[in-house]
Design an enzyme around this catalytic site. Structure first.
Site, short mmCIF file in Angstrom:
data_model
loop_
_atom_site.label_atom_id
_atom_site.label_comp_id
_atom_site.label_asym_id
_atom_site.label_seq_id
_atom_site.Cartn_x
_atom_site.Cartn_y
_atom_site.Cartn_z
N ASP A 20 0.86 -1.18 0.00
CA ASP A 20 0.00 0.00 0.00
C ASP A 20 0.90 1.23 0.00
OD1 ASP A 20 -2.08 -1.78 0.36
OD2 ASP A 20 -2.75 -0.96 2.27
N HIS A 65 4.72 -7.59 -0.07
CA HIS A 65 4.34 -8.88 -0.66
C HIS A 65 4.95 -9.03 -2.05
CE1 HIS A 65 1.01 -10.00 2.28
NE2 HIS A 65 1.42 -8.79 2.68
N SER A 89 8.57 3.41 5.13
CA SER A 89 9.65 3.60 4.18
C SER A 89 9.16 3.49 2.76
CB SER A 89 10.78 2.61 4.45
OG SER A 89 11.98 3.09 3.87
#
Length: 278
Positions: free
Chosen positions: A82, A138, A241
């Site tokens: 995200d 992911h 980050s």
């Protein structure tokens, strides 16, 4: 000066690490609830939905999604996280163009000139994770892990505002580079450290941020047989980050809807095969 800039960054991150691991119920519950209020956390997306369910603040920050909260697109390569698209486009040989308005090379980013040549004229997408975002990373596509490079560096903030002010920001910050073999050729996923990112983790080696002052670290995984499926967790940031996905030159193209500063979710399209229709 008592502390130079890098020492201060390390000190700040180490202190924040201790604070985010405090388990005292009243403290961690207050910390989590205030943070969730300030950053408008979407509790409904997550498996655990109250401060009391977390061991400490870091447990909350790396919270797991509810099953089905992020559908994985059938696009060739999807977003690993995200966040917001900080920059995207094609490499000019091995130089990033229009990356935060600064030009820097892949060689400087991954500390491996020979590997950089493999990605000559390839494509990239940079995803900035804000404090409110989901902080597990992911797999963008099925991949076999070939090698990793851990590059010590500075710990500047990687906020979009800071990135405009510091030339070659990502090539200066601490970062962890993972090289994968995929159905579409080789792919690099880079996890970029930042101020108050007390550690980066991967699912195959746990915490990978080395002790302060450790030298460049190259690791070969070709004989380990580590393969991860598209959408499977590969790592996480213990505080916010940036993740960068880089592909070889070939028959992949960026999703036509990708724009700078556009919000994106884990699993949404990043790259398509050129012959696909939209």
């Amino acid at each position: 000066m008592f502390l130079n800039n890098l020492s201060f960054q390390r000190f700040s991150s180490a202190l924040f690490r201790k604070i985010t691991r405090i388990k005292t119920p009243w403290f961690k519950n207050l910390f989590i609830s205030q943070f969730a209020k300030i950053y408008k956390i979407a509790w409904q997306d997550y498996e655990r939905q109250s401060p009391e369910q977390f061991i400490n603040f870091n447990d909350f920050f790396t919270r797991e999604l509810k099953a089905g909260a992020r559908p994985i697109s059938e696009a060739a390569i999807v977003s690993p996280a995200d966040g917001k698209i900080a920059a995207s486009g094609a490499l000019d040989k091995t130089q990033f163009i229009h990356a935060k308005g600064h030009h820097f090379t892949l060689e400087s980013l991954i500390a491996d000139p020979q590997l950089a040549e493999t990605f000559k004229d390839g494509s990239f997408a940079t995803i900035y994770l804000s404090p409110r975002d989901y902080h597990r990373i992911h797999m963008p596509v099925d991949g076999k892990l070939l090698r990793t490079i851990h590059i010590p560096g500075k710990l500047y903030s990687v906020s979009l505002k800071t990135a405009k002010k510091i030339p070659a920001l990502f090539a200066e910050n601490e970062r962890h580079v993972s090289l994968f073999e995929t159905p579409y050729g080789k792919m690099i996923v880079i996890l970029v450290g930042a101020i108050n990112v007390s550690s980066i983790e991967t699912v195959w080696s746990g915490t990978v941020t080395p002790p302060y002052g450790k030298l460049l670290q190259y690791s070969d995984y070709q004989k380990e047989g580590i393969s991860l499926k598209k959408g499977e967790e590969m790592g996480r940031f213990n505080m916010g980050s940036t993740a960068i996905v880089i592909t070889e030159k070939g028959n992949l193209m960026l999703d036509p809807l990708i724009k700078e500063y556009q919000p994106i979710k884990l699993g949404e399209p990043l790259f398509h095969l050129q012959e696909e229709s939209f």
